[in-house]
Design an enzyme around this catalytic site. Sequence first.
Site, PDB file in Angstrom:
ATOM      1  N   ALA A 216       0.816  -0.928  -0.358  1.00 45.82           N
ATOM      2  CA  ALA A 216       0.213  -0.149  -0.528  1.00 45.82           C
ATOM      3  C   ALA A 216       1.160   0.710  -0.147  1.00 45.82           C
ATOM      4  O   ALA A 216       0.396   2.120  -0.957  1.00 45.82           O
ATOM      5  CB  ALA A 216      -0.569   0.445   1.161  1.00 45.82           C
ATOM      6  N   GLU A 217       1.795   1.342   0.973  1.00 43.51           N
ATOM      7  CA  GLU A 217       2.597   2.660   0.385  1.00 43.51           C
ATOM      8  C   GLU A 217       4.270   2.177   0.931  1.00 43.51           C
ATOM      9  O   GLU A 217       4.618   0.867   1.839  1.00 43.51           O
ATOM     10  CB  GLU A 217       2.540   2.997   1.665  1.00 43.51           C
ATOM     11  CG  GLU A 217       1.738   4.564   1.745  1.00 43.51           C
ATOM     12  CD  GLU A 217       0.051   4.017   1.577  1.00 43.51           C
ATOM     13  OE1 GLU A 217      -0.779   5.373   0.929  1.00 43.51           O
ATOM     14  OE2 GLU A 217      -0.051   3.613   2.187  1.00 43.51           O
ATOM     15  N   THR A 218       5.005   2.586   0.007  1.00 43.85           N
ATOM     16  CA  THR A 218       6.835   2.697   1.076  1.00 43.85           C
ATOM     17  C   THR A 218       7.084   4.086   1.370  1.00 43.85           C
ATOM     18  O   THR A 218       6.713   4.760   0.129  1.00 43.85           O
ATOM     19  CB  THR A 218       7.423   2.391  -0.929  1.00 43.85           C
ATOM     20  OG1 THR A 218       7.012   1.424  -0.977  1.00 43.85           O
ATOM     21  CG2 THR A 218       9.237   2.463  -0.522  1.00 43.85           C
TER      22      THR A 218
END
Length: 261
Positions: free
Chosen positions: A45-47
């Site tokens: 979903a996020e880095t």
Amino acid sequence: MKLPLFQVDAFTDRLFGGNPAAVVPLATWLPAPEMQKIAAENNLAETAFFVPQGDSFELRWFTPELEIDLCGHATLATAHILFTELGHRESHIHFHTLKAGTLTVTRNENLYTLDFPSRPVMDCQIPEGLLAAMGGKPPIEVWNSRDYLLVYESEADVLALKPDFVALGKIDMMGVIATAKGDHSDFVSRFFIPAAGVNEDPVTGSAHCNLIPYWASKLGKTQLHAYQVSARRGELWCELKDDRVLMSGKAVTYLKGEIYV
């Protein structure tokens, strides 16, 4: 070039729960297109990417599709790595961001508290196709801030939603929060963001910037206990404090490695 890479499950005290985020420490910023490619390769979903700035840090977040303006779980994950893996000695960390100002994370043993901006919801017009795309009972209220907030009658209604992600992705919006009073908590939620390449986000700190002021007003109290009832499930202890929201949660490290770019 070789870079360290960590993966953390945030807003949970168990592996394979909560929301996974990748964390990439940098000495200096990479070009944004290169960070975007790393985030797409990670396919989470996020880095989060961060660089030191004196005694604090600059922080940016990328989904597989785009750079995002605010992310709670990847901020928690970054703080967890700084505290547990990279030797940060203070009890708090200040993160400077491009659009969300300065965010602070404080550690109290194994609990992390995020200090984020409150984003109260407003009246809005419902976009054509939104309610049909949610795939469940109609909500009893619809509001908007960065994301649409759909309020349902019960936790069961939120759990029963089966969104059409192709249809949702065609609507001009960032994401959709579905929420209701909880059966075993003050409130529950789910979050859908297909426009950013994430159909359902497991646990979403930024959505609670809307949820906390909404439920604090609705329930008449400022301290709230919440679950995000995705398949991975996450738990948050929340507080409304003037124009800020405090979100507390736990985190566990899943992976430590290196990437070559």
